[in-house]
Scaffold this active site. Structure first.
Site, short mmCIF file in Angstrom:
data_model
loop_
_atom_site.label_atom_id
_atom_site.label_comp_id
_atom_site.label_asym_id
_atom_site.label_seq_id
_atom_site.Cartn_x
_atom_site.Cartn_y
_atom_site.Cartn_z
N ARG A 195 32.00 -10.77 151.67
CA ARG A 195 32.80 -11.82 151.91
C ARG A 195 32.23 -13.12 152.80
O ARG A 195 32.88 -13.70 153.50
CB ARG A 195 34.08 -11.41 152.80
CG ARG A 195 35.12 -10.06 152.08
CD ARG A 195 35.43 -10.79 150.62
NE ARG A 195 35.97 -9.54 149.99
CZ ARG A 195 35.24 -8.72 148.96
NH1 ARG A 195 33.95 -8.98 148.79
NH2 ARG A 195 35.70 -7.65 148.70
N SER A 244 43.73 -10.46 152.15
CA SER A 244 43.18 -9.80 153.37
C SER A 244 43.06 -10.64 154.50
O SER A 244 42.16 -11.50 154.45
CB SER A 244 41.95 -8.94 152.89
OG SER A 244 42.14 -8.00 152.10
N GLU A 314 38.68 -12.59 157.80
CA GLU A 314 38.22 -13.11 156.51
C GLU A 314 38.83 -14.44 156.26
O GLU A 314 37.96 -15.45 155.37
CB GLU A 314 38.49 -12.11 155.52
CG GLU A 314 38.12 -12.33 153.93
CD GLU A 314 38.44 -11.24 152.94
OE1 GLU A 314 38.37 -10.22 153.36
OE2 GLU A 314 38.67 -11.73 151.82
C1 LIG Z 1 47.37 -12.37 147.15
C2 LIG Z 1 45.85 -12.46 147.26
C3 LIG Z 1 44.85 -11.60 147.07
C4 LIG Z 1 43.48 -12.04 147.25
N1 LIG Z 1 42.69 -10.67 146.97
C5 LIG Z 1 41.53 -10.85 147.28
C6 LIG Z 1 40.39 -9.88 146.81
O1 LIG Z 1 40.90 -8.68 146.20
N2 LIG Z 1 39.27 -10.01 147.33
C7 LIG Z 1 38.78 -11.05 147.90
O2 LIG Z 1 37.38 -11.16 148.02
N3 LIG Z 1 39.61 -12.04 148.23
C8 LIG Z 1 40.74 -11.98 147.83
N4 LIG Z 1 42.07 -13.11 148.27
C9 LIG Z 1 41.42 -14.30 148.95
C10 LIG Z 1 40.64 -15.42 148.10
O3 LIG Z 1 41.21 -15.35 146.86
C11 LIG Z 1 39.26 -15.39 147.71
O4 LIG Z 1 38.75 -15.53 148.86
C12 LIG Z 1 38.95 -16.61 146.77
O5 LIG Z 1 37.55 -16.37 146.57
C13 LIG Z 1 39.08 -17.90 147.51
O6 LIG Z 1 38.80 -18.95 146.73
P1 LIG Z 1 39.75 -20.28 146.77
O7 LIG Z 1 39.28 -21.12 145.57
O8 LIG Z 1 41.13 -19.95 146.93
O9 LIG Z 1 39.04 -20.86 148.27
P2 LIG Z 1 39.65 -21.63 149.44
O10 LIG Z 1 40.89 -20.59 149.92
O11 LIG Z 1 40.14 -22.96 148.84
O12 LIG Z 1 38.25 -21.82 150.26
C14 LIG Z 1 37.73 -20.80 151.00
C15 LIG Z 1 36.43 -21.14 151.42
O13 LIG Z 1 35.57 -21.39 150.22
C16 LIG Z 1 35.24 -22.92 150.41
N5 LIG Z 1 35.22 -23.53 149.03
C17 LIG Z 1 36.20 -23.55 148.17
N6 LIG Z 1 36.01 -24.04 147.05
C18 LIG Z 1 34.57 -24.26 147.16
C19 LIG Z 1 33.36 -24.78 146.31
N7 LIG Z 1 33.81 -25.47 145.18
N8 LIG Z 1 32.23 -24.95 146.86
C20 LIG Z 1 31.53 -24.59 148.26
N9 LIG Z 1 32.80 -24.09 148.81
C21 LIG Z 1 33.91 -24.10 148.41
C22 LIG Z 1 36.18 -23.34 151.38
O14 LIG Z 1 35.77 -24.56 152.00
C23 LIG Z 1 36.53 -22.60 152.10
O15 LIG Z 1 35.69 -22.24 153.14
C24 LIG Z 1 43.15 -12.95 147.91
C25 LIG Z 1 44.09 -14.00 148.35
C26 LIG Z 1 45.41 -13.63 147.76
C27 LIG Z 1 46.34 -15.07 148.13
#
Ligand SMILES: Cc1cc2nc3c(=O)[nH]c(=O)nc-3n(C[C@H](O)[C@H](O)[C@H](O)COP(=O)(O)OP(=O)(O)OC[C@H]3O[C@@H](n4cnc5c(N)ncnc54)[C@H](O)[C@@H]3O)c2cc1C
Length: 330
Positions: A195, A244, A314
């Site tokens: 992560r 998480s 996380e």
């Molecule tokens: C119901 C639920 C279930 C989930 N299950 C999991 C799971 O099983 N495994 C898991 O790993 N995660 C899980 N997550 C967390 C999340 O979905 C992941 O971490 C996902 O990868 C975040 O992506 P995002 O686009 O929403 O990022 P954001 O939440 O928008 O951003 C997260 C981080 O990434 C950065 N970021 C976003 N886009 C970019 C980009 N294009 N370039 C550089 N940095 C960027 C942001 O600045 C921030 O630091 C879950 C979340 C929810 C709500």
């Protein structure tokens, strides 16, 4: 991700917004509420918001910021994906929020290499997992229930069910907003671990190249269905949480530790530890981002006191949060 430091003058922001609007094709806004762009549905506004139309537009925006002469330390940059792993401060973000939109959502096979695909950073993982399944390609089934974008998934090295982005990623196209340069960074140079990655706030993933393997579509679909079912039975879904909250410590599970400390259902303000899964923290009616922040820190302190293990969040917190909570607000 504090976005701290000296604040940019509001007149300078107006001027910068005006210049950006004149120079880029994408969306530029002043004071755009961000809550609707996060799964928590919490937090304040972006002082300045940019949704570039495509990569050329993003490069142009960085040039405009450079030409404006606004000191970089007064314009903190936050890249927002699907907002599924982030809590935005109730005060909002004091600088520029960049959110990649539809111009970064293409998915295509790479000619001459059957298992290799290229995905734009704003594509969601469930969409990508389904796209791959339709082409009988395995390696992304785990993403079917992860509501993040490809960019966010690279940044976080998202994963589930024993797989993660690192296992499939070949390289990512990364735009350094401060330097104004796009570079193709091979997987081994991204520091991907559990992560985490070595990407910093001003480095924006615009595209990812992934290597998948051929398999039978029904087998791929069966795995996706099993993962979906498991999630539906053990997790509260994507409403008003960010998945998480804590990383699992080596050899243990954060949810087990929170539950063992007697904290299922524990609340601070209107934020509470899920009854279904103790590592999911829910924002109830009227919750603030500060409530979620305080709940995370209170649970962290209580688990530490009970077990000697300091859980590491996380979920990412963006913007200013009050650190003074002492456990009295229920
Ligand atoms: C119901 C639920 C279930 C989930 N299950 C999991 C799971 O099983 N495994 C898991 O790993 N995660 C899980 N997550 C967390 C999340 O979905 C992941 O971490 C996902 O990868 C975040 O992506 P995002 O686009 O929403 O990022 P954001 O939440 O928008 O951003 C997260 C981080 O990434 C950065 N970021 C976003 N886009 C970019 C980009 N294009 N370039 C550089 N940095 C960027 C942001 O600045 C921030 O630091 C879950 C979340 C929810 C709500």
């Amino acid at each position: 991700m504090t976005g701290g430091g000296a604040k940019i003058d509001s007149g300078d922001l107006d001027l910068l917004a005006q210049r950006l609007s004149q120079s880029v094709r994408g969306r530029v806004e002043r004071s755009l509420p961000l809550a609707r762009h996060t799964t928590y549905k919490l937090g304040g506004a972006a002082e300045l918001y940019l949704e570039p139309a495509d990569e050329t537009d993003l490069v142009r925006a960085a040039e405009v910021v450079e030409e404006s002469g606004v000191p970089r330390d007064r314009l903190p940059v936050l890249t927002l994906g699907r907002g599924s792993n982030i809590v935005i401060s109730d005060d909002g973000w004091p600088g520029l929020v960049i959110r990649l939109g539809a111009g970064f959502s293409s998915i295509e096979g790479v000619a001459g290499d059957r298992g290799v695909i290229a995905a734009g950073a704003s594509t969601t993982l469930p969409l990508l997992a389904n796209w791959a399944a339709r082409r009988s390609l395995t390696g992304l089934e785990w993403g079917v229930g992860v509501p993040g974008s490809v960019g966010g998934a690279v940044r976080m090295n998202a994963g589930a069910h024993g797989r993660d982005m690192a296992a499939a990623l070949v390289e990512a196209s990364v735009f350094d907003f401060n330097a104004g340069v796009v570079a193709k960074r091979p997987q081994r140079d991204l520091g991907l671990a559990y992560r985490t990655s070595n990407l910093i706030e001003t480095e924006i993933v615009t595209r990812a190249r992934l290597r998948l393997a051929p398999d039978r579509e029904p087998s791929i679909r069966a795995r996706m269905e099993a993962y979906r079912k498991h999630r539906a039975e053990t997790q509260p879904g994507a409403l008003q949480n960010a998945g998480s909250t804590f990383k699992n410590p080596e050899g243990d599970s954060a949810g087990r530790l929170v539950e063992a400390a007697g904290l299922k259902g524990f609340t601070v303000g209107a934020a509470r530890v899920s009854e279904l899964h103790a590592n999911f923290f829910m924002a109830g009616e009227g919750a603030t981002a500060q409530d979620v922040h305080d709940l995370v820190h209170e649970v962290q302190a209580r688990v530490l006191a009970a077990t000697g293990i300091e859980l590491q969040p996380e979920v990412r917190f963006a913007g200013r949060f009050d650190q003074a909570f002492a456990g009295e607000r229920r």
